[in-house]
Design a protein around this motif. Structure first.
Motif, PDB file in Angstrom:
ATOM      1  N   GLU A 105       0.838  -1.200   0.000  1.00  0.00           N
ATOM      2  CA  GLU A 105       0.000   0.000   0.000  1.00  0.00           C
ATOM      3  C   GLU A 105       0.873   1.250   0.000  1.00  0.00           C
ATOM      4  O   GLU A 105       1.726   1.421   0.864  1.00  0.00           O
ATOM      5  CB  GLU A 105      -0.922   0.012   1.224  1.00  0.00           C
ATOM      6  N   ILE A 106       0.639   2.108  -0.981  1.00  0.00           N
ATOM      7  CA  ILE A 106       1.307   3.401  -1.062  1.00  0.00           C
ATOM      8  C   ILE A 106       0.241   4.473  -0.887  1.00  0.00           C
ATOM      9  O   ILE A 106      -0.830   4.404  -1.493  1.00  0.00           O
ATOM     10  CB  ILE A 106       2.007   3.590  -2.419  1.00  0.00           C
ATOM     11  N   TYR A 107       0.525   5.454  -0.049  1.00  0.00           N
ATOM     12  CA  TYR A 107      -0.458   6.494   0.245  1.00  0.00           C
ATOM     13  C   TYR A 107      -0.176   7.752  -0.565  1.00  0.00           C
ATOM     14  O   TYR A 107       0.986   8.101  -0.814  1.00  0.00           O
ATOM     15  CB  TYR A 107      -0.443   6.844   1.734  1.00  0.00           C
ATOM     16  N   LEU A 108      -1.240   8.420  -0.959  1.00  0.00           N
ATOM     17  CA  LEU A 108      -1.137   9.723  -1.587  1.00  0.00           C
ATOM     18  C   LEU A 108      -1.322  10.796  -0.519  1.00  0.00           C
ATOM     19  O   LEU A 108      -1.703  10.500   0.614  1.00  0.00           O
ATOM     20  CB  LEU A 108      -2.191   9.867  -2.690  1.00  0.00           C
ATOM     21  N   SER A 109      -1.072  12.035  -0.862  1.00  0.00           N
ATOM     22  CA  SER A 109      -1.119  13.110   0.125  1.00  0.00           C
ATOM     23  C   SER A 109      -2.494  13.288   0.746  1.00  0.00           C
ATOM     24  O   SER A 109      -2.614  13.766   1.870  1.00  0.00           O
ATOM     25  CB  SER A 109      -0.677  14.432  -0.526  1.00  0.00           C
ATOM     26  N   ASN A 110      -3.540  12.894   0.027  1.00  0.00           N
ATOM     27  CA  ASN A 110      -4.899  13.058   0.547  1.00  0.00           C
ATOM     28  C   ASN A 110      -5.363  11.853   1.354  1.00  0.00           C
ATOM     29  O   ASN A 110      -6.525  11.760   1.726  1.00  0.00           O
ATOM     30  CB  ASN A 110      -5.875  13.326  -0.597  1.00  0.00           C
ATOM     31  N   GLY A 111      -4.454  10.902   1.615  1.00  0.00           N
ATOM     32  CA  GLY A 111      -4.803   9.724   2.397  1.00  0.00           C
ATOM     33  C   GLY A 111      -5.290   8.553   1.573  1.00  0.00           C
ATOM     34  O   GLY A 111      -5.491   7.446   2.100  1.00  0.00           O
ATOM     35  N   GLN A 112      -5.490   8.770   0.285  1.00  0.00           N
ATOM     36  CA  GLN A 112      -5.935   7.684  -0.579  1.00  0.00           C
ATOM     37  C   GLN A 112      -4.842   6.633  -0.707  1.00  0.00           C
ATOM     38  O   GLN A 112      -3.662   6.946  -0.806  1.00  0.00           O
ATOM     39  CB  GLN A 112      -6.306   8.228  -1.965  1.00  0.00           C
ATOM     40  N   TYR A 144       9.722  13.326 -11.158  1.00  0.00           N
ATOM     41  CA  TYR A 144       9.301  14.488 -10.389  1.00  0.00           C
ATOM     42  C   TYR A 144       8.766  14.098  -9.005  1.00  0.00           C
ATOM     43  O   TYR A 144       8.474  14.965  -8.187  1.00  0.00           O
ATOM     44  CB  TYR A 144       8.199  15.251 -11.129  1.00  0.00           C
ATOM     45  N   PHE A 145       8.619  12.787  -8.772  1.00  0.00           N
ATOM     46  CA  PHE A 145       8.042  12.298  -7.521  1.00  0.00           C
ATOM     47  C   PHE A 145       8.986  11.302  -6.858  1.00  0.00           C
ATOM     48  O   PHE A 145       9.832  10.694  -7.503  1.00  0.00           O
ATOM     49  CB  PHE A 145       6.676  11.643  -7.777  1.00  0.00           C
ATOM     50  N   SER A 146       8.808  11.157  -5.553  1.00  0.00           N
ATOM     51  CA  SER A 146       9.591  10.185  -4.781  1.00  0.00           C
ATOM     52  C   SER A 146       8.696   9.542  -3.736  1.00  0.00           C
ATOM     53  O   SER A 146       7.591  10.011  -3.455  1.00  0.00           O
ATOM     54  CB  SER A 146      10.779  10.872  -4.091  1.00  0.00           C
ATOM     55  N   LEU A 147       9.221   8.464  -3.154  1.00  0.00           N
ATOM     56  CA  LEU A 147       8.532   7.775  -2.072  1.00  0.00           C
ATOM     57  C   LEU A 147       9.185   8.166  -0.750  1.00  0.00           C
ATOM     58  O   LEU A 147      10.411   8.192  -0.640  1.00  0.00           O
ATOM     59  CB  LEU A 147       8.597   6.255  -2.264  1.00  0.00           C
ATOM     60  N   PHE A 148       8.367   8.473   0.245  1.00  0.00           N
ATOM     61  CA  PHE A 148       8.866   8.887   1.556  1.00  0.00           C
ATOM     62  C   PHE A 148       8.304   7.979   2.638  1.00  0.00           C
ATOM     63  O   PHE A 148       7.134   7.572   2.578  1.00  0.00           O
ATOM     64  CB  PHE A 148       8.446  10.334   1.847  1.00  0.00           C
ATOM     65  N   LEU A 149       9.136   7.692   3.618  1.00  0.00           N
ATOM     66  CA  LEU A 149       8.685   6.962   4.800  1.00  0.00           C
ATOM     67  C   LEU A 149       8.150   7.989   5.789  1.00  0.00           C
ATOM     68  O   LEU A 149       8.864   8.913   6.186  1.00  0.00           O
ATOM     69  CB  LEU A 149       9.836   6.175   5.428  1.00  0.00           C
ATOM     70  N   HIS A 178       7.469  -3.062  11.998  1.00  0.00           N
ATOM     71  CA  HIS A 178       6.474  -3.717  12.856  1.00  0.00           C
ATOM     72  C   HIS A 178       5.563  -2.711  13.558  1.00  0.00           C
ATOM     73  O   HIS A 178       5.294  -2.832  14.753  1.00  0.00           O
ATOM     74  CB  HIS A 178       7.158  -4.607  13.909  1.00  0.00           C
ATOM     75  N   SER A 179       5.120  -1.697  12.824  1.00  0.00           N
ATOM     76  CA  SER A 179       4.243  -0.694  13.413  1.00  0.00           C
ATOM     77  C   SER A 179       3.268  -0.173  12.369  1.00  0.00           C
ATOM     78  O   SER A 179       3.686   0.174  11.251  1.00  0.00           O
ATOM     79  CB  SER A 179       5.058   0.473  13.974  1.00  0.00           C
ATOM     80  N   PRO A 180       1.988  -0.097  12.712  1.00  0.00           N
ATOM     81  CA  PRO A 180       0.998   0.437  11.768  1.00  0.00           C
ATOM     82  C   PRO A 180       1.082   1.960  11.622  1.00  0.00           C
ATOM     83  O   PRO A 180       0.387   2.540  10.784  1.00  0.00           O
ATOM     84  CB  PRO A 180      -0.341   0.022  12.394  1.00  0.00           C
ATOM     85  N   ASP A 181       1.913   2.605  12.432  1.00  0.00           N
ATOM     86  CA  ASP A 181       2.029   4.065  12.384  1.00  0.00           C
ATOM     87  C   ASP A 181       2.824   4.545  11.179  1.00  0.00           C
ATOM     88  O   ASP A 181       2.795   5.733  10.849  1.00  0.00           O
ATOM     89  CB  ASP A 181       2.682   4.593  13.663  1.00  0.00           C
ATOM     90  N   TYR A 182       3.576   3.633  10.551  1.00  0.00           N
ATOM     91  CA  TYR A 182       4.414   4.021   9.422  1.00  0.00           C
ATOM     92  C   TYR A 182       3.720   3.706   8.106  1.00  0.00           C
ATOM     93  O   TYR A 182       3.032   2.688   7.978  1.00  0.00           O
ATOM     94  CB  TYR A 182       5.763   3.298   9.475  1.00  0.00           C
ATOM     95  N   ARG A 183       3.929   4.583   7.131  1.00  0.00           N
ATOM     96  CA  ARG A 183       3.398   4.358   5.795  1.00  0.00           C
ATOM     97  C   ARG A 183       4.341   4.951   4.761  1.00  0.00           C
ATOM     98  O   ARG A 183       5.183   5.798   5.077  1.00  0.00           O
ATOM     99  CB  ARG A 183       2.001   4.967   5.652  1.00  0.00           C
ATOM    100  N   ILE A 184       4.208   4.504   3.534  1.00  0.00           N
ATOM    101  CA  ILE A 184       4.994   5.049   2.430  1.00  0.00           C
ATOM    102  C   ILE A 184       4.097   6.007   1.654  1.00  0.00           C
ATOM    103  O   ILE A 184       2.992   5.644   1.254  1.00  0.00           O
ATOM    104  CB  ILE A 184       5.515   3.923   1.512  1.00  0.00           C
TER     105      ILE A 184
END
Length: 446
Positions: A105-112, A144-149, A178-184
């Motif tokens: 799962e990769i997240y967009l800025s709007n949470g999608q 023009y885009f990158s992935l951020f932790l 091992h934490s649900p608090d992190y996303r890409i």
């Protein structure tokens, strides 16, 4: 007969990236020598015939750390496939994650969320391309885009931990926490707002940039007063995304990344500060010991060099090879700044996000150099996280306002959008609404 093998932990942002043995690092050294020759490769700690004493073990650890730092900071070796593939393979082996097909799962800025099918062994570039393909983002705009932790906080805010690098496997990196608090999260990776025009010419690019702009306003990263809020709301209701973005470009801190509160020694030791990166500068909002607030900026073109330093406790005894728990690491970003014509001064920021700040500085410099040479963002070379930018003779110091001023009292307070600008929905649909750094190599007996 049992043999005691020495292993070394390599950490990124205080989290175990991989565990390697001396023999593996020696093998890497031999590979690099074969590929690039003896003259380019830094010296490697020699093998010892007899068992090392505790003092020799510590000395070797320090030598190996210096070696890995030297390789990583070399513009050729640090971005080489030999070096980065070694780290990716070591990361996967250490975390004991087999190669298999998975959904990430990769997240967009709007949470999608965007779900992409990848291999656990896919590197950052592979995952970025998979996301772009899923969104129908043209190939020429992928760079023009990158992935951020990113770490989500309990107060609804978020912390940008780092930009995912070419030496890591995104699935392994996020899983090992091992934490649900992190996303890409997918976010634009450039600083010059002139590049916005390239992105906005494409429907998907426009949607992504619009979503990011709305998100940055909602979290207070971009300052908006009541009148500006009214204008933005009106443009949103009309569906005028380009005009919305163009208005946002005129607002203070558009395109900045804001960092969590931290500590600085400027203008005096122990000051609390909120740092923002953007517009080729680090912006400071400093709270002095007298409780007085000051604001100022440090231009990257006036920085002679910078460095990230860290202290990671060395673990003694046996450790779990699959452990990836965070350690008590202290990170500092220090840069030497041209305060006046003939006066340089070191400024230090103590922050868990020091490496991310360093990434921002390096990418600003890279972008400026590419622009100066007449190149484009599409041709920018891969960046290394920790860099040292030496000003060329043609880069003269420019005059700047006082480094720290009192915030403008006439400026209205930031308006947190109570009636949120809606930024949700389908990005890829027909319409859209809405220092690499080794922190230290510790030794464990395995």
């Amino acid at each position: 007969m049992f043999f005691l093998l020495q292993a070394y932990n390599i950490h990124v942002n205080g989290v175990l990236h991989c565990r390697v043995r001396y023999s593996q690092l020696l093998g890497l050294h031999e590979q690099i020598k074969k590929e690039y020759g003896n003259n380019v490769v830094p010296a490697f700690p020699p093998k010892k015939i007899f068992t090392l004493t505790p003092a020799e073990v510590d000395q070797r650890r320090e030598q190996l750390e210096k070696y890995m730092q030297a390789v990583r900071q070399d513009p050729i070796l640090g971005s080489s496939e030999v070096f980065n593939s070694f780290l990716r393979k070591a990361q996967q082996e250490t975390q004991q994650i087999p190669t298999e097909e998975v959904q990430l799962e990769i997240y967009l800025s709007n949470g999608q969320k965007v779900k992409v099918n990848i291999l656990t062994s896919d590197q950052t570039e592979d995952v970025l391309e998979a996301v772009a393909s899923k969104l129908d983002l043209p190939d020429e705009l992928v760079g023009y885009f990158s992935l951020f932790l990113v770490q989500e906080r309990g107060d609804g805010g978020c912390t940008y931990v780092r930009k995912l690098q070419e030496f890591e496997l995104p699935y392994v990196s996020i899983t090992s926490l091992h934490s649900p608090d992190y996303r890409i999260v997918l976010r634009k990776s450039y600083w010059d707002t002139a590049y916005d025009s390239d992105v906005m010419d494409d429907r998907v690019g426009l949607n992504l940039l619009y979503a990011q702009t709305v998100s940055d306003i909602e979290r207070g990263w971009i300052l908006v007063n009541k009148e500006q809020h009214r204008q933005l709301k009106s443009l949103q209701e009309k569906g005028s995304k380009k005009e919305f973005i163009r208005l946002a470009q005129t607002l203070k801190y558009y395109g900045y990344i804001k960092f969590d509160p931290c500590i600085t020694d400027f203008p005096e030791k122990g000051c609390h500060v909120i740092v923002g990166a953007g517009n080729n500068e680090l912006n400071f909002h400093v709270k002095l010991p007298s409780e007085q607030m000051k604001e100022g900026s440090f231009k990257v073109t006036r920085m002679r060099c910078w460095r990230v330093t860290s202290s990671v406790p060395v673990a003694n005894g046996t450790a779990n090879p699959s452990s990836s728990s965070k350690c008590d690491v202290k990170l500092e970003l220090a840069f030497e700044y041209l305060m006046s014509k003939d006066r340089l001064q070191w400024v230090t920021i103590t922050s868990p996000q020091a490496i991310m700040m360093s990434i921002c500085l390096q990418s600003m410099v890279d972008e400026l150099m590419v622009k100066k040479s007449g190149g484009s963002i599409k041709k920018m070379q891969k960046k290394r996280l920790n860099g040292s930018f030496q000003r060329s003779d043609s880069q003269q110091a420019v005059k700047s306002p006082p480094l720290l001023d009192s915030p403008d009292p006439s400026r209205e307070q930031v308006v947190k959008l109570s009636t949120k600008l809606s930024s949700a929905s389908d990005i890829s649909g027909n319409d859209f609404h809405g220092n690499y750094a080794f922190e230290g190599i510790g030794d464990d007996d395995l």
